[in-house]
Design a protein around this motif. Structure first.
Motif, PDB file in Angstrom:
ATOM      1  N   ASN A 138       0.808  -1.233   0.000  1.00 49.31           N
ATOM      2  CA  ASN A 138       0.000   0.000   0.000  1.00 49.31           C
ATOM      3  C   ASN A 138       0.836   1.276   0.000  1.00 49.31           C
ATOM      4  OD1 ASN A 138      -2.835  -1.095   0.290  1.00 49.31           O
ATOM      5  ND2 ASN A 138      -1.869  -2.031   2.091  1.00 49.31           N
ATOM      6  N   TYR A 160      -3.119  -0.387   8.361  1.00 48.38           N
ATOM      7  CA  TYR A 160      -3.479   0.703   7.452  1.00 48.38           C
ATOM      8  C   TYR A 160      -5.001   0.828   7.354  1.00 48.38           C
ATOM      9  CZ  TYR A 160      -4.201   2.991   2.892  1.00 48.38           C
ATOM     10  OH  TYR A 160      -4.640   3.804   1.883  1.00 48.38           O
ATOM     11  N   GLU A 161      -5.677  -0.297   7.174  1.00 47.21           N
ATOM     12  CA  GLU A 161      -7.141  -0.269   7.094  1.00 47.21           C
ATOM     13  C   GLU A 161      -7.758   0.198   8.403  1.00 47.21           C
ATOM     14  OE1 GLU A 161      -8.817  -3.915   5.737  1.00 47.21           O
ATOM     15  OE2 GLU A 161      -7.517  -4.041   3.952  1.00 47.21           O
ATOM     16  N   ASP A 214      -8.455   3.783   9.037  1.00 42.60           N
ATOM     17  CA  ASP A 214      -9.672   4.325   8.443  1.00 42.60           C
ATOM     18  C   ASP A 214     -10.775   4.474   9.488  1.00 42.60           C
ATOM     19  OD1 ASP A 214     -11.144   5.240   6.189  1.00 42.60           O
ATOM     20  OD2 ASP A 214     -12.198   3.311   6.128  1.00 42.60           O
ATOM     21  N   GLN A 231      -3.469  -4.516   7.508  1.00 39.64           N
ATOM     22  CA  GLN A 231      -4.520  -4.458   8.525  1.00 39.64           C
ATOM     23  C   GLN A 231      -4.451  -3.153   9.319  1.00 39.64           C
ATOM     24  OE1 GLN A 231      -4.137  -8.743  10.122  1.00 39.64           O
ATOM     25  NE2 GLN A 231      -5.989  -7.977  11.137  1.00 39.64           N
TER      26      GLN A 231
END
Length: 486
Positions: A100, A169-170, A173, A167
């Protein structure tokens, strides 16, 4: 009713705005988050990952402006410490998460089609700029820096967490925040009002922080940068935070001829600014002039060696209550209203007054009132010495009081090294040699602990020692840092 825009927003929606620079104004604090704050932020991330639901991370307040090439400038008023840390956390994830990396950097960390600020979305204060640019460009930075330190901390925590970076990084959110957006449009609320409101609810800022923001926040970036570098940063270099606030308090006492409490420094300064119709540059220029005077007094390094000697004595007595009056005298000398001889004459009277009060153990709580009165030079009708003597007359201990106190008072046990100061002053008046106060030691002629020889030679030696052992007549000065054999 002031005009603003406020709402909650997802972190990625906030950072993902195109052609946006999050600018931390030059006058804001340096990046200061330490390990405890970074630990908490990473713990919040782990919580968001575990619970798979939104997690509130605080608020950010900013003023919007337009930049070049259709860019948007968000000048951060509050939340800059957290925003910098979130950017560093994202950068740490992108440097580990090859999958990513491009998305994170292109979407949230950089402005691909905007050259300004080296394409970076966050623009830190000058103090942190080199370290931040090094981190964001994957370069070495060898000087001490919270930016580098916290970036490395996040990288280690990510690696040690056992959770794969996509994970994490998500999970970012799930970070949600509140934003308060202001504009520079005429008629809108001054951002300083919002800033003060935030400060009153728990943001820990000193009076000097508040005054700085008050003077600079409403200006455009160019004027902010100019005035900050021309005046404020020079003033700031003179003082620690506590000394800065005390300087502002003494400055305001001199200017307003009123007592200023420490917790009212900022409010008093705002009122003084508005009452005298000042603008930011005039206000900063005046603060800078008096800050130089104040720094000279703290360090006893004015142009006059005689006045420096007086200042050393005043500082030893911890009698900075007199500083507002001395500030006024230094400005008068600079303006050729008085010369050094007159200033020193006036300062000597005040030095003697303060010393006598302490030796005679008189109350000193009235000194503030006298200083305030002396700072109103217009009422002196040009005769400063006559005015000074008149103001001190009722509370000035005379020679008889001083003599009796010196004969009877245990000066050795008085606060502020009063015995040492008295002996140093006596020595200074006996010789032209400079006495180093810090190296001088006070010794007892009749020692504090008597041996049998003393008791045999002196009748009622213990009683005499109890009564007179700490008086000036039984004390002497030595320049040797060793015990004197009795």
């Amino acid at each position: 009713m002031f005009k603003l825009k406020a709402d909650s927003i997802n972190l990625f929606d906030f950072l993902g705005n195109g052609k946006t620079i999050f600018e931390i104004p030059v006058f804001q604090r340096n990046y200061e988050w330490g390990k405890p704050q970074c630990e908490q932020l990473f713990s919040d991330l782990l919580t968001a990952e575990k619970e798979d639901q939104d997690h509130f991370i605080g608020a950010v307040v900013y003023v919007t402006d337009s930049g070049k090439k259709m860019s948007h400038i968000y000048r951060i008023i509050d939340g800059q410490q957290r925003l910098m840390s979130l950017i560093l956390l994202l950068k740490a994830i992108s440097d580990i998460d090859a999958e990513n990396k491009d998305e994170i950097e292109e979407q949230y960390l950089t402005n691909k089609y905007l050259d300004a600020n080296n394409h970076l979305k966050l623009k830190p204060v000058d103090h942190d700029a080199d370290a931040f640019f090094a981190v964001m460009n994957g370069k070495e930075y060898n000087n001490p820096s919270k930016v580098v330190e916290n970036y490395n901390y996040f990288k280690k925590r990510i690696t040690d967490s056992g959770i794969n970076t996509p994970q994490l990084y998500e999970s970012m959110d799930h970070f949600a925040m509140v934003y308060i957006e202001l504009t520079n449009d005429p008629g809108d609320e001054n951002p300083q009002i919002i800033f003060e409101s935030l400060n009153s609810t728990g943001v820990s800022l000193s009076a000097s922080d508040l005054v700085r923001n008050f003077l600079l926040m409403s200006l455009d970036s160019e004027n902010q940068a100019y005035l900050y570098k021309e005046y404020w940063i020079k003033i700031e270099q003179f003082f620690t935070t506590n000394a800065f606030t005390e300087f502002l308090r003494h400055y305001l006492i001199m200017k307003t001829h009123n007592l200023v409490k420490r917790n009212k420094v900022y409010d008093t300064y705002k009122n003084y600014f508005h009452t005298h119709n000042l603008d930011s540059e005039a206000a900063l220029a005046d603060l800078y002039k008096f800050a130089k005077f104040y720094n000279e007094m703290l360090n006893c390094n004015t142009e006059s060696s005689e006045f420096n000697k007086i200042l050393r004595h005043v500082n030893v007595m911890e009698s900075k209550v007199i500083y507002p009056y001395f500030l006024m005298l230094l400005e008068m000398r600079q303006n050729s209203e008085i010369d050094w001889d007159k200033l020193i004459e006036l300062a000597h009277i005040m030095e003697s007054y303060l010393f006598r009060l302490k030796v005679c153990r008189h109350a000193t709580n009235g000194v503030n009132r006298i200083v305030i009165a002396l700072c109103d030079k217009d009422k002196a009708k040009s005769d400063l010495q006559k005015n000074e003597i008149y103001k001190l007359n009722n509370s000035f201990p005379d020679d008889s009081d001083l003599k009796n106190s010196l004969l009877e008072v245990n000066l050795y046990k008085q606060r502020n090294n009063l015995a040492k100061l008295a002996l140093v002053v006596l020595e200074e008046n006996r010789t032209r040699e400079t006495i180093n106060f810090d190296n001088a030691q006070v010794e007892h002629i009749m020692p504090q602990r008597l041996n049998n020889d003393w008791r045999l030679e002196v009748k009622n030696a213990d009683k005499i020692n109890d009564q007179l052992g700490g008086t000036i007549g039984n004390l002497t000065l030595t320049m040797y840092n060793q015990e004197i054999e009795q």
